[in-house]
Design an enzyme around this catalytic site. Structure first.
Site, PDB file in Angstrom:
ATOM      1  N   GLY A  12       0.803  -1.212   0.000  1.00  0.00           N
ATOM      2  CA  GLY A  12       0.000   0.000   0.000  1.00  0.00           C
ATOM      3  C   GLY A  12       0.837   1.263   0.000  1.00  0.00           C
ATOM      4  O   GLY A  12       2.064   1.221   0.103  1.00  0.00           O
ATOM      5  N   ASP A  13       0.161   2.401  -0.154  1.00  0.00           N
ATOM      6  CA  ASP A  13       0.804   3.723  -0.143  1.00  0.00           C
ATOM      7  C   ASP A  13       1.782   3.894  -1.301  1.00  0.00           C
ATOM      8  O   ASP A  13       2.722   4.677  -1.221  1.00  0.00           O
ATOM      9  CB  ASP A  13       1.541   3.971   1.192  1.00  0.00           C
ATOM     10  N   GLU A  14       1.551   3.196  -2.408  1.00  0.00           N
ATOM     11  CA  GLU A  14       2.499   3.238  -3.520  1.00  0.00           C
ATOM     12  C   GLU A  14       2.324   4.459  -4.414  1.00  0.00           C
ATOM     13  O   GLU A  14       3.205   4.767  -5.220  1.00  0.00           O
ATOM     14  CB  GLU A  14       2.366   1.977  -4.403  1.00  0.00           C
ATOM     15  N   LYS A  16      -1.156   5.165  -5.794  1.00  0.00           N
ATOM     16  CA  LYS A  16      -2.243   4.807  -6.710  1.00  0.00           C
ATOM     17  C   LYS A  16      -3.089   6.017  -7.086  1.00  0.00           C
ATOM     18  O   LYS A  16      -3.592   6.112  -8.208  1.00  0.00           O
ATOM     19  CB  LYS A  16      -3.119   3.726  -6.062  1.00  0.00           C
ATOM     20  N   ALA A  39      -7.688   3.659   4.501  1.00  0.00           N
ATOM     21  CA  ALA A  39      -6.531   3.976   3.667  1.00  0.00           C
ATOM     22  C   ALA A  39      -6.893   5.177   2.822  1.00  0.00           C
ATOM     23  O   ALA A  39      -8.071   5.515   2.680  1.00  0.00           O
ATOM     24  CB  ALA A  39      -6.156   2.788   2.784  1.00  0.00           C
ATOM     25  N   GLY A  40      -5.892   5.814   2.260  1.00  0.00           N
ATOM     26  CA  GLY A  40      -6.176   7.009   1.482  1.00  0.00           C
ATOM     27  C   GLY A  40      -5.256   7.172   0.301  1.00  0.00           C
ATOM     28  O   GLY A  40      -4.229   6.506   0.181  1.00  0.00           O
ATOM     29  N   HIS A  41      -5.667   8.057  -0.594  1.00  0.00           N
ATOM     30  CA  HIS A  41      -4.846   8.436  -1.739  1.00  0.00           C
ATOM     31  C   HIS A  41      -4.523   9.916  -1.612  1.00  0.00           C
ATOM     32  O   HIS A  41      -5.394  10.723  -1.278  1.00  0.00           O
ATOM     33  CB  HIS A  41      -5.601   8.213  -3.056  1.00  0.00           C
ATOM     34  N   GLN A 223      -5.667  -0.202  -0.448  1.00  0.00           N
ATOM     35  CA  GLN A 223      -4.632  -1.082   0.127  1.00  0.00           C
ATOM     36  C   GLN A 223      -3.781  -1.687  -1.006  1.00  0.00           C
ATOM     37  O   GLN A 223      -3.483  -0.996  -1.954  1.00  0.00           O
ATOM     38  CB  GLN A 223      -5.255  -2.166   1.018  1.00  0.00           C
ATOM     39  N   GLY A 301      -1.706   9.187   9.524  1.00  0.00           N
ATOM     40  CA  GLY A 301      -0.542   9.975   9.904  1.00  0.00           C
ATOM     41  C   GLY A 301       0.563   9.146  10.536  1.00  0.00           C
ATOM     42  O   GLY A 301       1.594   9.677  10.944  1.00  0.00           O
ATOM     43  N   ARG A 304       5.481   5.362   8.305  1.00  0.00           N
ATOM     44  CA  ARG A 304       5.561   4.093   7.597  1.00  0.00           C
ATOM     45  C   ARG A 304       6.907   3.433   7.823  1.00  0.00           C
ATOM     46  O   ARG A 304       7.927   4.105   7.921  1.00  0.00           O
ATOM     47  CB  ARG A 304       5.344   4.318   6.096  1.00  0.00           C
ATOM     48  N   LYS A 330       8.154   7.434  -7.033  1.00  0.00           N
ATOM     49  CA  LYS A 330       9.134   7.953  -6.065  1.00  0.00           C
ATOM     50  C   LYS A 330      10.578   7.568  -6.373  1.00  0.00           C
ATOM     51  O   LYS A 330      11.397   7.404  -5.467  1.00  0.00           O
ATOM     52  CB  LYS A 330       8.757   7.528  -4.643  1.00  0.00           C
ATOM     53  N   LEU A 331      10.913   7.467  -7.656  1.00  0.00           N
ATOM     54  CA  LEU A 331      12.302   7.216  -8.002  1.00  0.00           C
ATOM     55  C   LEU A 331      13.201   8.354  -7.523  1.00  0.00           C
ATOM     56  O   LEU A 331      14.362   8.142  -7.162  1.00  0.00           O
ATOM     57  CB  LEU A 331      12.447   7.029  -9.516  1.00  0.00           C
TER      58      LEU A 331
END
Length: 428
Positions: A12-14, A16, A39-41, A223, A301, A304, A330-331
């Site tokens: 998750g948190d990628e 999306k 979860a959130g975007h 997720q 919040g 991670r 996030k490269l």
């Protein structure tokens, strides 16, 4: 009749939300098919940053119909709070459609979620305490409350009474909490009825008709693969189906309509909550990834957990979901490392494996086997073409693509919409 599934390929948190927003102007419907407000975007458009929790990312794109599918569990208070927040910022939310078959999170679900997690102590799962799991449990136990039930007070009252018969015994006798009154819950839910009514539809029919017209339907997962209730790192998972297979069930469309599956993965990896994490970092590198990547949960919040890219997980996600395209996000966060480790296999009790361990015990014992790639120091946030990247950054992407077994079609080099390198068209 094209439908496209967009899912997280890690924990998750990628990113999306950004990927959905990137496709937004080229699709007709964006459907949230699983999860709830656990979860959130985060979507950045120009100088504006939007944190979405229940609403599909398509809510931010003019002309797109955002849909909350039957596979979602909905906290109505959170839903309308989120709608009001966007409306106050000038975002039109009038196109939103909500499935009549989606389940509703009641106050007793939130209470049970919190007290159960505390009761587990060191064996806790790491839930958000928002009632997601207990609501899905009610759904499977056939004592859940659906959106459509709010339009028949007699039915609603009967369902609440049925749900509370056992739950009050549990709250009072096990957790030493007060009993919940039926009237209290019914009143809490009915307050939303009139505002909710114009949003509700048979979304399976709506989407079926859209597909018959050859309109593009984007199915947006919450997720991610490793949090899927069947295919994730059970029991440290969410309570819904977060993989491509769950998209069809959670939206009410046929699997034969899916033409492409887009997986989202960070150039490193993170997770929130408890559970195994073979490449997790506990040193300065981990802190640096967290700081540069702003790795804190959109919804909670919570900081991670951070680690290096995990090839076995990427290959697993590709196989489970049938991923056709990978979006690497996030490269830019990796700029500045002299060398960058990539986990290519695991050592499990002295045996090397390139696949996910068979058992939960094996995953807990898995130690990463790394290959080291040369890093780069250049700022890549302004790169708009693959050739603009430093040679070592290009080599890193190519290495991940080759080892993960899925082509990388887009690369994120910053949080904003335009900070994306498109290598292959995600829709053609």
């Amino acid at each position: 009749m094209p439908s496209i599934v967009l899912i997280g390929a890690q924990w998750g948190d990628e990113g999306k939300g950004k990927a959905t927003d990137l496709l937004g102007s080229r699709v007709d419907y964006v459907v949230k098919f699983n999860g709830g407000n656990n979860a959130g975007h985060t979507v950045v458009i120009g100088d504006e940053k939007y944190a979405l929790h229940l609403l599909p990312s398509g809510i931010l794109t003019a002309g797109v119909t955002p849909v909350i599918g039957n596979g979602v569990v909905i906290d109505l208070g959170v839903l309308f709070h989120e709608i009001d927040g966007l409306e106050a910022r000038g975002i039109d939310t009038s196109r939103l459609v909500v499935s009549s078959n989606a389940h509703v999170i009641a106050s007793y679900n939130r209470t049970l979620d919190k007290v159960t997690e505390r009761f587990l102590g060191s064996r806790r799962i790491g839930t958000t305490g928002r009632g997601i799991g207990p609501t899905y449990a009610d759904k499977m136990n056939r004592i859940g409350i659906r959106i459509q039930d709010l339009f028949d007070e007699k039915i609603l009252r009967q369902k609440v009474e049925g749900a509370l018969t056992n739950k009050n015994h549990l709250l009072v006798k096990v957790y030493n909490r007060r009993a919940v009154s039926v009237d209290e819950v019914v009143e809490e839910l009915l307050v939303h009825t009139e505002r909710l009514r114009p949003l509700v539809a048979d979304t399976s029919l709506l989407l079926g008709e859209a597909l018959a017209r050859d309109e593009v339907v984007l199915l947006e997962g919450g997720q991610a693969t490793l949090l899927d209730v069947d295919h994730g790192t059970y029991p440290f998972v969410t309570s819904s189906s977060a993989t491509a297979g769950g998209a069809c069930t959670g939206a009410g469309i046929p699997p034969t309509s899916v033409t492409r599956v887009i997986g989202i993965a960070k150039a490193y990896i993170t997770r929130v909550g408890e559970g195994p994490f073979p490449t997790e970092l506990f040193d300065d590198d981990g802190e640096q990834l967290r700081a540069i990547g702003h790795e804190y949960g959109t919804t909670t919040g919570r900081p991670r957990r951070t680690g290096w890219y995990d090839v076995p997980i990427a290959r697993y996600a590709g196989r489970i979901n049938g991923i056709t395209d990978l979006v690497l996000t996030k490269l830019d966060v990796l700029s500045g490392w002299e060398q960058i480790p990539v986990c290519v296999a695991y050592d499990v009790d002295g045996e090397r494996t390139a696949e996910l361990p068979l058992t939960q015990t094996g995953f807990h014992h898995a130690k990463p086997v790394y290959e080291y790639l040369p890093g780069w120091t250049e700022d890549i946030s302004t790169a708009r073409d693959f050739a603009d990247l430093p040679a070592n950054a290009r080599a890193y992407v190519k290495f991940l693509e080759e080892r993960s077994g899925v082509r990388i079609s887009a690369i994120g080099v910053g949080p904003e919409r335009e900070q994306t390198i498109v290598v292959h068209d995600l829709l053609d």
